[in-house]
Design a protein around this motif. Structure first.
Motif, PDB file in Angstrom:
ATOM      1  N   ALA A 461       0.841  -1.201   0.000  1.00 56.59           N
ATOM      2  CA  ALA A 461       0.000   0.000   0.000  1.00 56.59           C
ATOM      3  C   ALA A 461       0.871   1.244   0.000  1.00 56.59           C
ATOM      4  CB  ALA A 461      -0.924   0.004   1.213  1.00 56.59           C
ATOM      5  N   HIS A 462       0.372   2.281  -0.652  1.00 56.72           N
ATOM      6  CA  HIS A 462       1.058   3.569  -0.692  1.00 56.72           C
ATOM      7  C   HIS A 462       0.047   4.661  -0.372  1.00 56.72           C
ATOM      8  CE1 HIS A 462       2.472   7.331  -2.662  1.00 56.72           C
ATOM      9  NE2 HIS A 462       3.615   6.960  -2.117  1.00 56.72           N
ATOM     10  N   THR A 463       0.387   5.535   0.580  1.00 54.87           N
ATOM     11  CA  THR A 463      -0.497   6.623   0.996  1.00 54.87           C
ATOM     12  C   THR A 463       0.216   7.959   0.826  1.00 54.87           C
ATOM     13  OG1 THR A 463      -1.646   5.233   2.605  1.00 54.87           O
ATOM     14  CG2 THR A 463      -1.827   7.617   2.889  1.00 54.87           C
ATOM     15  N   THR A 468      -3.539  16.273  -2.840  1.00 57.79           N
ATOM     16  CA  THR A 468      -3.796  17.636  -3.309  1.00 57.79           C
ATOM     17  C   THR A 468      -3.267  18.604  -2.259  1.00 57.79           C
ATOM     18  OG1 THR A 468      -5.973  17.796  -2.262  1.00 57.79           O
ATOM     19  CG2 THR A 468      -5.885  16.872  -4.485  1.00 57.79           C
ATOM     20  N   ASN A 469      -3.066  19.849  -2.659  1.00 55.95           N
ATOM     21  CA  ASN A 469      -2.486  20.835  -1.751  1.00 55.95           C
ATOM     22  C   ASN A 469      -3.384  21.140  -0.559  1.00 55.95           C
ATOM     23  OD1 ASN A 469      -0.173  21.106  -3.309  1.00 55.95           O
ATOM     24  ND2 ASN A 469      -1.042  22.764  -4.554  1.00 55.95           N
ATOM     25  N   ASP A 470      -4.697  20.928  -0.723  1.00 56.28           N
ATOM     26  CA  ASP A 470      -5.586  21.231   0.394  1.00 56.28           C
ATOM     27  C   ASP A 470      -5.792  20.047   1.322  1.00 56.28           C
ATOM     28  OD1 ASP A 470      -6.912  19.802  -1.479  1.00 56.28           O
ATOM     29  OD2 ASP A 470      -8.639  21.136  -1.663  1.00 56.28           O
ATOM     30  N   GLY A 471      -4.965  19.003   1.208  1.00 61.30           N
ATOM     31  CA  GLY A 471      -4.937  17.946   2.208  1.00 61.30           C
ATOM     32  C   GLY A 471      -5.765  16.719   1.896  1.00 61.30           C
ATOM     33  N   ILE A 472      -6.233  16.540   0.663  1.00 62.66           N
ATOM     34  CA  ILE A 472      -6.931  15.304   0.316  1.00 62.66           C
ATOM     35  C   ILE A 472      -5.890  14.191   0.184  1.00 62.66           C
ATOM     36  CG2 ILE A 472      -8.306  14.128  -1.438  1.00 62.66           C
ATOM     37  CD1 ILE A 472      -9.667  16.748  -2.052  1.00 62.66           C
ATOM     38  N   SER A 473      -6.114  13.095   0.875  1.00 64.35           N
ATOM     39  CA  SER A 473      -5.169  11.976   0.857  1.00 64.35           C
ATOM     40  C   SER A 473      -5.624  10.920  -0.147  1.00 64.35           C
ATOM     41  CB  SER A 473      -5.041  11.353   2.247  1.00 64.35           C
ATOM     42  OG  SER A 473      -6.284  10.802   2.651  1.00 64.35           O
ATOM     43  N   ARG A 474      -4.659  10.148  -0.623  1.00 66.07           N
ATOM     44  CA  ARG A 474      -4.958   9.048  -1.537  1.00 66.07           C
ATOM     45  C   ARG A 474      -4.174   7.821  -1.091  1.00 66.07           C
ATOM     46  NH1 ARG A 474      -2.405   9.154  -7.357  1.00 66.07           N
ATOM     47  NH2 ARG A 474      -0.631   8.634  -6.014  1.00 66.07           N
ATOM     48  N   THR A 475      -4.852   6.697  -1.019  1.00 67.47           N
ATOM     49  CA  THR A 475      -4.209   5.432  -0.683  1.00 67.47           C
ATOM     50  C   THR A 475      -4.471   4.431  -1.802  1.00 67.47           C
ATOM     51  OG1 THR A 475      -4.460   5.790   1.694  1.00 67.47           O
ATOM     52  CG2 THR A 475      -4.071   3.536   0.961  1.00 67.47           C
ATOM     53  N   SER A 476      -3.392   3.892  -2.347  1.00 61.15           N
ATOM     54  CA  SER A 476      -3.482   2.852  -3.369  1.00 61.15           C
ATOM     55  C   SER A 476      -2.950   1.561  -2.764  1.00 61.15           C
ATOM     56  CB  SER A 476      -2.655   3.217  -4.606  1.00 61.15           C
ATOM     57  OG  SER A 476      -3.004   4.511  -5.072  1.00 61.15           O
ATOM     58  N   SER A 477      -3.638   0.437  -3.045  1.00 60.55           N
ATOM     59  CA  SER A 477      -3.211  -0.823  -2.438  1.00 60.55           C
ATOM     60  C   SER A 477      -3.448  -1.975  -3.396  1.00 60.55           C
ATOM     61  CB  SER A 477      -3.969  -1.079  -1.129  1.00 60.55           C
ATOM     62  OG  SER A 477      -5.362  -1.174  -1.356  1.00 60.55           O
ATOM     63  N   ILE A 478      -2.649  -2.997  -3.216  1.00 57.56           N
ATOM     64  CA  ILE A 478      -2.837  -4.262  -3.919  1.00 57.56           C
ATOM     65  C   ILE A 478      -2.586  -5.368  -2.902  1.00 57.56           C
ATOM     66  CG2 ILE A 478      -0.433  -4.240  -4.739  1.00 57.56           C
ATOM     67  CD1 ILE A 478      -1.437  -5.733  -7.240  1.00 57.56           C
ATOM     68  N   TYR A 479      -3.418  -6.395  -2.899  1.00 58.05           N
ATOM     69  CA  TYR A 479      -3.315  -7.388  -1.842  1.00 58.05           C
ATOM     70  C   TYR A 479      -3.631  -8.783  -2.380  1.00 58.05           C
ATOM     71  CZ  TYR A 479      -8.353  -6.358  -1.707  1.00 58.05           C
ATOM     72  OH  TYR A 479      -9.677  -6.145  -2.047  1.00 58.05           O
ATOM     73  N   GLY A 498      -7.630 -11.920  -4.137  1.00 61.32           N
ATOM     74  CA  GLY A 498      -6.713 -10.970  -4.744  1.00 61.32           C
ATOM     75  C   GLY A 498      -7.477  -9.722  -5.113  1.00 61.32           C
ATOM     76  N   GLY A 499      -6.860  -8.556  -4.927  1.00 60.53           N
ATOM     77  CA  GLY A 499      -7.587  -7.334  -5.233  1.00 60.53           C
ATOM     78  C   GLY A 499      -6.711  -6.121  -5.208  1.00 60.53           C
ATOM     79  N   LEU A 500      -7.313  -5.007  -5.582  1.00 60.22           N
ATOM     80  CA  LEU A 500      -6.646  -3.709  -5.525  1.00 60.22           C
ATOM     81  C   LEU A 500      -7.671  -2.674  -5.122  1.00 60.22           C
ATOM     82  CD1 LEU A 500      -7.540  -2.176  -8.443  1.00 60.22           C
ATOM     83  CD2 LEU A 500      -5.912  -3.840  -9.312  1.00 60.22           C
ATOM     84  N   GLY A 501      -7.173  -1.609  -4.479  1.00 60.85           N
ATOM     85  CA  GLY A 501      -8.076  -0.598  -3.951  1.00 60.85           C
ATOM     86  C   GLY A 501      -7.559   0.806  -4.151  1.00 60.85           C
ATOM     87  N   LEU A 502      -8.482   1.753  -4.155  1.00 63.35           N
ATOM     88  CA  LEU A 502      -8.150   3.173  -4.257  1.00 63.35           C
ATOM     89  C   LEU A 502      -9.081   3.917  -3.323  1.00 63.35           C
ATOM     90  CD1 LEU A 502      -6.421   5.323  -5.722  1.00 63.35           C
ATOM     91  CD2 LEU A 502      -8.295   5.526  -7.380  1.00 63.35           C
ATOM     92  N   ASN A 503      -8.494   4.665  -2.359  1.00 62.52           N
ATOM     93  CA  ASN A 503      -9.280   5.379  -1.355  1.00 62.52           C
ATOM     94  C   ASN A 503      -8.796   6.814  -1.235  1.00 62.52           C
ATOM     95  OD1 ASN A 503     -11.076   3.311   0.389  1.00 62.52           O
ATOM     96  ND2 ASN A 503      -9.212   2.298  -0.315  1.00 62.52           N
ATOM     97  N   PHE A 504      -9.746   7.710  -0.930  1.00 62.43           N
ATOM     98  CA  PHE A 504      -9.436   9.126  -0.750  1.00 62.43           C
ATOM     99  C   PHE A 504      -9.979   9.579   0.598  1.00 62.43           C
ATOM    100  CE2 PHE A 504      -9.612   8.466  -5.309  1.00 62.43           C
ATOM    101  CZ  PHE A 504      -8.464   9.129  -5.744  1.00 62.43           C
ATOM    102  N   GLY A 505      -9.228  10.488   1.234  1.00 63.70           N
ATOM    103  CA  GLY A 505      -9.670  11.100   2.477  1.00 63.70           C
ATOM    104  C   GLY A 505      -9.735  12.600   2.319  1.00 63.70           C
TER     105      GLY A 505
END
Length: 752
Positions: A461-463, A468-479, A498-505
């Motif tokens: 996983a990578h976070t 973005t400059n205003d603090g939106i986070s992104r997490t990409s993962s493969i498992y 098996g899967g992959l994911g994309l999440n934003f905060g």
């Protein structure tokens, strides 16, 4: 004319040559630089006297003589020896390197000129270090050994002796409060059944000074404005083993507040400042409320740019009526703005990684609230061992300050290790590696591997917390993971995912964040002749292979003062997962943690966890491969990992469930000798929890608090260089036949 013995009387003459004798280490040039004359100049007795004085003043020479002959000046010196080495014999209480560093502060160090007075000073400083540790029987014998080339070696031979214990603490003059009540306020105590652990019966001058201030505050908070305490009388027994402390007090009488007034320059903010006053007329005077009022007003003005505001409370006593009129004198001083925010100590982390957490803008009015918030945010990112904030006036600009952020970086790479032993699964191992601050960029990269007998997984996983400059986070993962049952019969089914994911905060406030994302995954299940009925029914309903898109959304709020070692604040999280495609289900999860400080050293923590899942298609049950589990560190200690809840009646497989209830309470106390280092703490705990769902006969079980499992125990929490380490010894309190208990557990890389 008077001349020192080391300068001969002579008639003035013009110098034809200057010679230097007696040098062993000093270069001739260093002597010539001190002489107030040169070749070709007229040499007098006054110049000879001045030369001797200047050479002595360097401290390099034990003797200096000036001789003249045939217009030649001969400067004969005897150099002082230098210190070649400093060693210690018999030192166990301190690290020698730390003592050597401390002695440098008084000018006693390797390479320095040896001086007997400096040796005595060093011996005094060394003895004080031992006295501060309560070792009054220490004996120090320095030995000076001459070495070649005019050097000496210094060895301190030490007999450390034992620590002097406090035998008695007595109060004289107290009438309002008993001796036992006042002793309870002190950190120093007489020997007791727990002092082997706390070391509170070891005398320390610093601790005694703090205790005196604590007693003063205690009386002041109860209105004793005329309270006085004399300097403590400390005596020691003839064998230097027992300490006797006597504290003489003059209490006076308690005062009631007759009136509270504000004075000074209130900047037209009378109403706002008045609301910050905690001390009220008719109440017993309280030093704590007085100080809190002064601080509240100062912080309020600091938030408006008045960085140097002063608030001074002044009680005027009426001794006949035993009342006090309290006036808060407010001086906002000048309003200032921040010229620059300067960052110091970040050798690895990039400036932008730190600055994006700073809420105090440059070229804007000073705001103490934003500066404190900036410090707290930097503390929570987990990259720094310590964060300090200071302000510095700008020379020549009375309306400007610089804000200095000093950080002490710590290793952000983490090796996650876990090991346990259960009656069913045997040894369970997990491992992983993560880096929270990749190349100082503030992004996280994690690889987790689990090699347990029942659960094997690999997650990458990578976070990026600032996608973005205003603090939106992104997490990409493969498992990728495989699951075999927690049972006595491993191999009676196997789930491969098996899967992959994309999440934003998305941050919606300084403490709140909403998140959303999607995961695409493929699940396949293999069954055997002895597979549990619940898994056979799953294959009947969903098939051996499923492909699903899992949508997730949620909200979190984090006001903890630290992510790894919190002492106050809270953490709340709500989450909803919705499966679509081959798996039609939802899972709602909620967690709440709160940390309550008790005094300066102790913290009580509460944790609650609740999950509820179901299928949103009435003709299909909740998919068992999405069950949640409980048992072990993180849920209910004392029971083996993931062992609570329904089991298959034939194979003994732990099935988990679609519903989970967990509660924990933890009491943290400081580790002896850690000097309030919150990264190393003991704790006592009590856990309770259970999992509910489809049992081994296909029946859905409702939440039944009567089936909860409980445990209690003690543990150790340490933020180690490898990551957060937790050890626990737990005793199950109501285990039932068939439960898989596990008294000792430890894990690296876990939280609560």
């Amino acid at each position: 004319m008077f001349l020192p013995n080391n300068a001969q009387a002579f008639e003035p003459f013009v110098v034809s040559d200057i010679r230097v004798e007696g040098m062993q280490r000093t270069e001739p040039g260093s002597i010539f630089a001190q002489l107030p004359f040169k070749v070709g100049q007229r040499f007098t007795e006054d110049l000879a006297t001045e030369s001797v004085r200047k050479l002595y003043a360097t401290g390099l020479y034990a003797d200096v003589r000036i001789q003249t002959a045939n217009r030649v000046v001969v400067v004969a010196v005897q150099e002082r020896p230098t210190i070649a080495a400093i060693t210690f014999t018999g030192m166990k209480e301190f690290e020698p390197d730390k003592i050597i560093d401390n002695l440098k502060q008084v000018g006693f160090a390797q390479g320095r000129v040896f001086d007997q007075s400096m040796l005595e000073q060093a011996q005094f400083e060394l003895k004080q270090a031992y006295l501060n540790k309560g070792k009054y029987a220490v004996e120090i014998s320095p030995t000076v050994t001459p070495l070649p080339r005019n050097r000496v070696g210094i060895n301190f031979d030490l007999f450390e002796g034992g620590v002097s214990r406090i035998r008695e603490i007595n109060f004289v003059g107290n009438t309002a409060f008993s001796q036992s009540r006042l002793r309870d306020l002190m950190s120093l105590t007489t020997p007791g059944w727990l002092t082997w652990y706390t070391d509170s019966d070891k005398y320390s001058r610093e601790k005694l000074e703090k205790d005196v201030e604590t007693i003063k505050s205690f009386y002041l908070d109860r209105g004793y404005l005329e309270f006085k305490i004399e300097p403590p009388q400390v005596s020691i027994s003839g064998d230097r083993q027992d300490i006797y402390i006597t504290l003489t007090v003059s209490e006076g009488k308690p005062y009631t507040v007759s009136e509270v007034k504000l004075a000074g320059d209130l900047l037209g903010l009378d109403r706002e400042i008045n609301e910050l006053v905690q001390l009220k007329a008719g109440q017993i005077f309280s030093g704590a409320k007085t100080n809190a009022t002064a601080k509240g007003i100062s912080d309020f003005l600091g938030g408006l740019g008045y960085a140097f505001a002063n608030v001074n409370p002044n009680p005027v006593l009426d001794r006949e009526k035993q009342t006090a009129e309290v006036t808060f004198y407010v001086d906002p001083n000048r309003r200032v703005y921040v010229r620059r925010v300067q960052i110091v100590g970040n050798h690895r982390s990039k400036d932008e990684v730190i600055r994006r957490e700073v809420r105090q803008p440059e070229a804007a009015w000073y705001d103490s609230g934003k500066i404190k918030l900036s410090r707290d945010r930097l503390d929570r990112v987990g990259y720094f061992k310590e964060v300090k904030v200071g302000t510095e006036p700008v020379p020549g600009s009375p309306d400007q300050v610089d804000v200095n952020l000093t950080v002490e970086e710590k290793p952000t790479g983490m090796l996650n290790l876990g090991v346990g032993y259960g009656q069913v699964d045997g040894v369970i191992l997990s491992a992983g590696i993560s880096e929270d601050n990749v190349f100082g960029s503030g992004t996280n990269l994690t690889l987790n591997l689990n090699t347990g007998a029942s659960n094997r997984s690999a997650v990458l996983a990578h976070t990026d917390p600032y996608f973005t400059n205003d603090g939106i986070s992104r997490t990409s993962s493969i498992y990728y993971r495989t699951i075999t049952p927690y049972s006595n019969n491993p191999g009676n089914y196997k789930v491969t995912t098996g899967g992959l994911g994309l999440n934003f905060g998305v941050p919606i406030s300084e403490f709140d964040r909403i998140f959303m994302g999607v995961s695409l995954e493929r699940n396949s299940i293999g069954l055997y002749d002895n597979s549990p009925l619940a898994y056979r029914e799953y294959v009947r309903d969903y098939g051996e292979t499923t492909t699903a898109a899992i949508l997730n959304t949620g909200w979190s709020k984090d006001s903890r003062d630290s992510a790894l070692s919190p002492t106050k604040g809270s953490f709340t999280r709500l989450k909803l997962d919705v499966g679509t495609g081959s798996l039609d289900y939802y899972m709602f999860g909620a967690q709440y943690q709160t940390y309550l400080p008790i005094g300066r050293d102790y913290t009580v923590a509460f944790n609650g966890l609740f999950d509820f899942g179901n299928s949103y298609k009435t003709d299909l049950p909740y998919p068992i491969i999405k069950n949640v589990y409980a048992g072990g560190i993180g849920t209910v200690r004392g029971y083996s990992q993931n062992s609570l809840g329904p089991t298959d009646p034939i194979t003994g497989t732990y099935l988990g469930g679609s519903k989970r209830v967990v509660g924990n309470i933890q009491f943290y106390l400081p580790f002896p000798g850690s000097q309030q280092d919150r990264s190393l703490r003991w704790f006592a705990f009590a856990d309770g929890g259970q999992v509910f769902g489809t049992d081994g006969f296909g029946n859905d079980t409702a939440i039944d608090f009567g089936q909860m499992r409980y445990s209690a125990g003690i543990g150790l929490s340490w933020v180690s260089p490898l990551g957060p380490l937790q050890l626990s010894f737990a005793k199950p309190l109501n285990s039932k036949p068939g439960d898989n208990t596990q008294i000792f557990q430890f894990q690296i890389g876990t939280g609560f």
